[in-house]
Design a protein around this motif. Structure first.
Motif, mmCIF file in Angstrom:
data_model
loop_
_atom_site.group_PDB
_atom_site.id
_atom_site.type_symbol
_atom_site.label_atom_id
_atom_site.label_comp_id
_atom_site.label_asym_id
_atom_site.label_seq_id
_atom_site.Cartn_x
_atom_site.Cartn_y
_atom_site.Cartn_z
ATOM 1 N N ILE A 212 -84.811 -56.233 64.208
ATOM 2 C CA ILE A 212 -84.630 -57.189 63.196
ATOM 3 C C ILE A 212 -86.111 -56.737 62.115
ATOM 4 O O ILE A 212 -86.987 -56.673 62.367
ATOM 5 C CB ILE A 212 -84.833 -58.594 63.278
ATOM 6 C CG1 ILE A 212 -83.445 -58.788 64.359
ATOM 7 C CG2 ILE A 212 -84.731 -59.371 62.065
ATOM 8 C CD1 ILE A 212 -83.838 -60.216 64.707
ATOM 9 N N GLY A 213 -85.835 -56.188 60.967
ATOM 10 C CA GLY A 213 -87.006 -55.938 60.028
ATOM 11 C C GLY A 213 -87.831 -57.062 59.510
ATOM 12 O O GLY A 213 -87.360 -58.111 59.268
ATOM 13 N N VAL A 214 -89.317 -56.985 59.765
ATOM 14 C CA VAL A 214 -90.111 -57.948 59.338
ATOM 15 C C VAL A 214 -90.492 -57.870 57.997
ATOM 16 O O VAL A 214 -90.947 -56.677 57.437
ATOM 17 C CB VAL A 214 -91.445 -57.877 60.480
ATOM 18 C CG1 VAL A 214 -92.256 -58.667 59.867
ATOM 19 C CG2 VAL A 214 -90.840 -58.196 61.819
ATOM 20 N N VAL A 215 -90.174 -58.823 57.189
ATOM 21 C CA VAL A 215 -90.803 -58.903 55.856
ATOM 22 C C VAL A 215 -91.723 -60.062 55.606
ATOM 23 O O VAL A 215 -91.434 -61.054 55.517
ATOM 24 C CB VAL A 215 -89.277 -59.251 54.685
ATOM 25 C CG1 VAL A 215 -89.875 -59.351 53.578
ATOM 26 C CG2 VAL A 215 -88.526 -58.251 55.201
ATOM 27 N N PRO A 216 -93.014 -59.721 55.659
ATOM 28 C CA PRO A 216 -94.012 -60.815 55.733
ATOM 29 C C PRO A 216 -93.925 -61.452 54.527
ATOM 30 O O PRO A 216 -94.164 -60.732 53.326
ATOM 31 C CB PRO A 216 -95.317 -59.932 56.121
ATOM 32 C CG PRO A 216 -94.812 -58.718 56.613
ATOM 33 C CD PRO A 216 -93.598 -58.437 55.950
ATOM 34 N N LYS A 289 -98.729 -52.327 60.797
ATOM 35 C CA LYS A 289 -98.550 -53.107 61.945
ATOM 36 C C LYS A 289 -97.103 -52.739 62.396
ATOM 37 O O LYS A 289 -96.016 -52.766 61.598
ATOM 38 C CB LYS A 289 -98.654 -54.572 61.917
ATOM 39 C CG LYS A 289 -100.117 -55.114 61.227
ATOM 40 C CD LYS A 289 -101.314 -54.457 62.094
ATOM 41 C CE LYS A 289 -101.370 -55.126 63.391
ATOM 42 N NZ LYS A 289 -102.417 -54.706 64.351
ATOM 43 N N PRO A 290 -96.921 -52.726 63.715
ATOM 44 C CA PRO A 290 -95.376 -52.500 64.326
ATOM 45 C C PRO A 290 -94.237 -53.542 63.852
ATOM 46 O O PRO A 290 -94.635 -54.696 63.860
ATOM 47 C CB PRO A 290 -95.490 -52.721 65.735
ATOM 48 C CG PRO A 290 -96.926 -52.426 65.914
ATOM 49 C CD PRO A 290 -97.811 -53.029 64.701
ATOM 50 N N GLY A 291 -93.178 -52.859 63.459
ATOM 51 C CA GLY A 291 -92.142 -53.651 63.109
ATOM 52 C C GLY A 291 -92.052 -54.086 61.494
ATOM 53 O O GLY A 291 -91.062 -54.785 60.916
ATOM 54 N N VAL A 292 -93.353 -54.032 60.893
ATOM 55 C CA VAL A 292 -93.397 -54.512 59.536
ATOM 56 C C VAL A 292 -92.649 -53.324 58.498
ATOM 57 O O VAL A 292 -92.862 -52.260 58.436
ATOM 58 C CB VAL A 292 -94.787 -54.774 58.972
ATOM 59 C CG1 VAL A 292 -94.851 -54.988 57.457
ATOM 60 C CG2 VAL A 292 -95.513 -55.824 59.848
ATOM 61 N N VAL A 293 -91.510 -53.853 57.671
ATOM 62 C CA VAL A 293 -91.012 -53.135 56.738
ATOM 63 C C VAL A 293 -91.376 -53.078 55.364
ATOM 64 O O VAL A 293 -91.608 -52.200 54.632
ATOM 65 C CB VAL A 293 -89.143 -53.239 56.913
ATOM 66 C CG1 VAL A 293 -88.790 -52.520 56.209
ATOM 67 C CG2 VAL A 293 -88.871 -53.281 58.325
#
Length: 356
Positions: A212-216, A289-293
């Motif tokens: 699941i793509g992370v969108v901070p 950071k890992p997973g951050v898109v």
């Protein structure tokens, strides 16, 4: 030779387990409109939108509740001539009619009425990415996922995501969706920045495991990481709960602590050392950071946007990243610290050296 630039705004990325292409920086539009006393007027909002799109950005985030609907209304007008080239994301969950119990929450009724209202304000027939905005702890997960799937099958929504929810509920939701052939979440929107790293306990590892793509959101910690606050500034004694300023908002949610201001000072030191702005350093750290898109940048002026976009033009050294990791580190707590201890590893592995 290490890379000289991190990325370009047109180096598009896939969002989670999908083929949807999005820019490495998302334009957040919570600042579109002056309804909350600290946003941008229509003219400045249009300039911010145009600059982002002209540079090749294609991922734009809003919500039905942002500036009382003005954000969506402005965006609908701005994007009219180029709707198809943009990935438009909006959200539902926040109550839009005080006193009406069904005008907020995650349930099907609010999902449908919120979507229809957003479509009208945005002047479009479909939403590219529809987010559940805030977990309500009341609606059955099966109702939510089935309702989302119905919208996708009807063509009104193309993809779905979830924001501000516990990791175990997101995991449950996507497991149910997979087992029943329903549409899964491909995006996870969470607060993530150098001041807020507790998401690294469960949310970001879960996102990586489930693709699941992370969108901070709030990648600059409500502006604290830009250096606009310092320890010598007095705290406001009285906060207006109806129309809080950005500083009052940060104060209410505990952003202006000594620990956070110390982290911000270290960001400023690195920024001065490498000739960059503090905002660029904070965003560059997050993008690695890992997973951050795609972090959401909420520029209030074109000057802010220009500065933020330049975070892609360089790469923080491993030494600088390690230093920022160290000054902002958190305790992972149980079971993470327990399971990572040498004693427990030895109990499990019997002293053997095993690599994944």
């Amino acid at each position: 030779m290490p890379p000289q630039t991190l990325a370009a705004l047109t180096d598009y990325r896939l969002l989670g387990k999908s083929g949807l292409r999005i820019s490495p920086l998302c334009l957040g539009t919570m600042t579109f409109g002056t309804d909350w006393n600290w946003g941008s007027d229509k003219e400045e909002s249009r300039k911010v939108f145009d600059l982002y799109v002209e540079r090749g950005g294609n991922f734009i985030d809003t919500a039905d509740a942002y500036t009382n609907g003005t954000s969506e209304t402005y965006l609908g007008e701005f994007m009219a001539s180029r709707r198809e080239q943009l990935v438009i994301a909006t959200k539902y969950s926040c109550n839009t009619r005080q006193g009406d119990p069904n005008a907020g929450g995650n349930h099907r009724k609010n999902m449908i009425q919120s979507l229809e209202a957003s479509l009208k304000r945005l002047k479009t027939d479909y939403i590219d990415l529809y987010w559940l905005h805030i977990w309500d702890f009341l609606t059955p997960i099966e109702e939510i996922m089935r309702a989302f799937d119905d919208l996708v099958r009807a063509g009104k929504v193309l993809y779905i995501g979830i924001s501000d929810a516990p990791a175990w509920k997101v995991s449950q939701a996507n497991t149910i969706a997979e087992l029943r052939g329903w549409t899964p979440f491909i995006g996870l929107q969470i607060e993530y920045n150098l001041l807020e790293r507790t998401v690294e306990r469960d949310l970001t590892p879960m996102a990586q495991e489930l693709n699941i793509g992370v969108v901070p959101w709030s990648p600059l910690g409500g502006g604290v990481l830009t250096g606009k606050y310092n320890k010598t500034q007095p705290q406001d004694a009285n906060v207006n709960p109806e129309t809080p300023s950005r500083k009052e908002f940060n104060q209410t949610f505990g952003k202006l602590t000594d620990r956070n201001l110390t982290v911000a000072e270290e960001v400023q030191k690195i920024a001065t050392e490498i000739g960059r702005s503090p905002a660029q350093v904070a965003l560059n750290w997050l993008l690695q950071k890992p997973g951050v898109v795609s972090p959401i940048i909420g520029a209030r002026t074109i000057g802010h946007l220009e500065d933020n976009l330049q975070c892609l033009d360089f790469v923080l050294s491993s030494e600088h990243i390690a230093h920022l990791d160290d000054v902002s580190k958190i305790e992972l707590g149980f079971p993470h610290d327990f399971l990572s201890s040498d004693m427990v590893k030895n109990v499990v592995n019997g002293g053997a050296n095993i690599k994944a």
